[in-house]
Design a protein around this motif. Sequence first.
Motif, PDB file in Angstrom:
ATOM      1  N   GLU A 177     -10.789  -0.198  11.696  1.00 56.40           N
ATOM      2  CA  GLU A 177      -9.398  -0.235  12.150  1.00 56.40           C
ATOM      3  C   GLU A 177      -8.959   1.101  12.740  1.00 56.40           C
ATOM      4  O   GLU A 177      -9.436   2.152  12.346  1.00 56.40           O
ATOM      5  CB  GLU A 177      -8.450  -0.662  11.030  1.00 56.40           C
ATOM      6  N   GLN A 178      -8.042   0.999  13.713  1.00 51.78           N
ATOM      7  CA  GLN A 178      -7.569   2.181  14.428  1.00 51.78           C
ATOM      8  C   GLN A 178      -6.728   3.086  13.532  1.00 51.78           C
ATOM      9  O   GLN A 178      -6.858   4.284  13.562  1.00 51.78           O
ATOM     10  CB  GLN A 178      -6.715   1.760  15.628  1.00 51.78           C
ATOM     11  N   HIS A 179      -5.831   2.474  12.789  1.00 49.62           N
ATOM     12  CA  HIS A 179      -4.932   3.273  11.961  1.00 49.62           C
ATOM     13  C   HIS A 179      -5.585   3.427  10.613  1.00 49.62           C
ATOM     14  O   HIS A 179      -5.561   2.522   9.798  1.00 49.62           O
ATOM     15  CB  HIS A 179      -3.558   2.628  11.867  1.00 49.62           C
ATOM     16  N   ARG A 180      -6.202   4.569  10.422  1.00 51.31           N
ATOM     17  CA  ARG A 180      -7.086   4.711   9.278  1.00 51.31           C
ATOM     18  C   ARG A 180      -6.421   5.452   8.143  1.00 51.31           C
ATOM     19  O   ARG A 180      -5.722   6.429   8.342  1.00 51.31           O
ATOM     20  CB  ARG A 180      -8.346   5.444   9.700  1.00 51.31           C
ATOM     21  N   PHE A 181      -6.683   4.948   6.965  1.00 50.75           N
ATOM     22  CA  PHE A 181      -6.150   5.570   5.785  1.00 50.75           C
ATOM     23  C   PHE A 181      -7.248   5.452   4.738  1.00 50.75           C
ATOM     24  O   PHE A 181      -7.317   4.481   3.987  1.00 50.75           O
ATOM     25  CB  PHE A 181      -4.872   4.837   5.376  1.00 50.75           C
ATOM     26  N   LEU A 182      -8.156   6.441   4.789  1.00 51.81           N
ATOM     27  CA  LEU A 182      -9.414   6.307   4.047  1.00 51.81           C
ATOM     28  C   LEU A 182      -9.226   6.141   2.540  1.00 51.81           C
ATOM     29  O   LEU A 182      -9.966   5.408   1.899  1.00 51.81           O
ATOM     30  CB  LEU A 182     -10.321   7.501   4.344  1.00 51.81           C
ATOM     31  N   ARG A 183      -8.210   6.796   1.994  1.00 48.20           N
ATOM     32  CA  ARG A 183      -8.065   6.672   0.536  1.00 48.20           C
ATOM     33  C   ARG A 183      -7.671   5.260   0.163  1.00 48.20           C
ATOM     34  O   ARG A 183      -8.103   4.747  -0.874  1.00 48.20           O
ATOM     35  CB  ARG A 183      -7.061   7.675  -0.017  1.00 48.20           C
ATOM     36  N   GLY A 184      -6.855   4.627   1.007  1.00 52.39           N
ATOM     37  CA  GLY A 184      -6.509   3.223   0.762  1.00 52.39           C
ATOM     38  C   GLY A 184      -7.735   2.341   0.941  1.00 52.39           C
ATOM     39  O   GLY A 184      -7.964   1.406   0.170  1.00 52.39           O
ATOM     40  N   MET A 185      -8.539   2.656   1.951  1.00 51.11           N
ATOM     41  CA  MET A 185      -9.742   1.867   2.216  1.00 51.11           C
ATOM     42  C   MET A 185     -10.729   1.992   1.062  1.00 51.11           C
ATOM     43  O   MET A 185     -11.388   1.016   0.682  1.00 51.11           O
ATOM     44  CB  MET A 185     -10.379   2.313   3.531  1.00 51.11           C
ATOM     45  N   ALA A 186     -10.820   3.200   0.489  1.00 50.60           N
ATOM     46  CA  ALA A 186     -11.720   3.407  -0.652  1.00 50.60           C
ATOM     47  C   ALA A 186     -11.250   2.573  -1.846  1.00 50.60           C
ATOM     48  O   ALA A 186     -12.049   1.915  -2.517  1.00 50.60           O
ATOM     49  CB  ALA A 186     -11.783   4.885  -1.015  1.00 50.60           C
ATOM     50  N   ALA A 187      -9.933   2.587  -2.095  1.00 49.12           N
ATOM     51  CA  ALA A 187      -9.392   1.808  -3.211  1.00 49.12           C
ATOM     52  C   ALA A 187      -9.625   0.323  -2.968  1.00 49.12           C
ATOM     53  O   ALA A 187      -9.919  -0.441  -3.890  1.00 49.12           O
ATOM     54  CB  ALA A 187      -7.901   2.095  -3.386  1.00 49.12           C
TER      55      ALA A 187
END
Length: 336
Positions: A177-187
């Motif tokens: 995804e373009q709008h990245r929020f890695l900590r959310g993705m990790a969770a």
Amino acid sequence: MSAEPFLLSIIVAAYNEEASLGLLVPALRAALDHQRFHYELLLIDDGSSDRTAAIAREFAASDPRIRLIRFSRNFGQQAAITAGLDHARGDAAVVIDADLQDPPELLPEMVRLHLQGYEIVSAQRSHRDGESGLKRLTARFFYFLMRRFVDERMQPQVGDFRLYGPRALAALRSMREQHRFLRGMAAWTGYREIILPFSRPARVAGETKYSLLSMLRFAWTGISSFSALPLRASLMLGVLTAAAGFLYLAYAVYITFVLKTTVHGWTSIVALQVILSGVTLIAVGLLGEYVARIYEESKGRPLYLVEETANLDQAEGIAPKANVTHSAAARAARHE
Ligand code: UDP
Ligand code: MG
């Protein structure tokens, strides 16, 4: 563990970090050179305008473990980390700041915890030194928002300083995804995670790249790319105002037919007009925000463009990792 020694990829996003890089590399060497595992350092120069790339190039020339990816422009920290995750060759990868705010001495402990069976090891800032009261306050507010609206599995005070095991790496690489929020993705992966508290020192050099405004923007990316809650909130607001409007209508009918005093209604009409158009505009604006996100995703653009590399495999090249799963990209590919 296999016969091959364990390889740790260290991912460092650097944006105008000329003052820090010269300190970071020796600190990493001091902390890791006598460990049982091997390591590689992936430096991602996020379109710096200072000597960051030149310094990284020099390090890479003298040490094949140091690999450089230079972006064509500033794509943002999340994109830079993504490039690191994409190109990491290690059995696990850890993301750290260039400014030594994430102490390298912690890395052996993180590897140890990973080898004990934790897929994700997140370092948590139990103390913050040398950061202004405002920065701490906004950070607290930020983590509150994230837990409340994005994912309650997200730990407070955990930034991007985190170790990802091979399964977590594969999962993250598949999320384009373009709008990245890695900590959310990790969770979001739900993989087994452990929290490792540490005391966060001040930057060794240079200044923070995150102003209050960019923190707010980042928070909004987190919230809007992980939930439709703002949309639902605007719907709720609409329902509540509409309900209030109907009550007011009943009152208006009452004063017209029973009290027969309809002359002075001007103020309330203006007030209602203002409130209702305000609510409508908020709702439309929110919708627009999400439509814009859909539009940006639908373009299927790569997340970053690479200008130059050092010590990267030939095969890895500098071709952008396209949003391969995306239909627009797939269609374009078929037409070629
Ligand atoms: N960074 C980046 N691109 C940007 C902004 C920041 O690669 O557009 C890097 C920066 O060089 C640093 C890390 O991201 O290594 C975290 O930034 P910073 O230390 O300024 O944030 P803070 O620790 O103050 O929250
Ligand atoms: Mg920092």
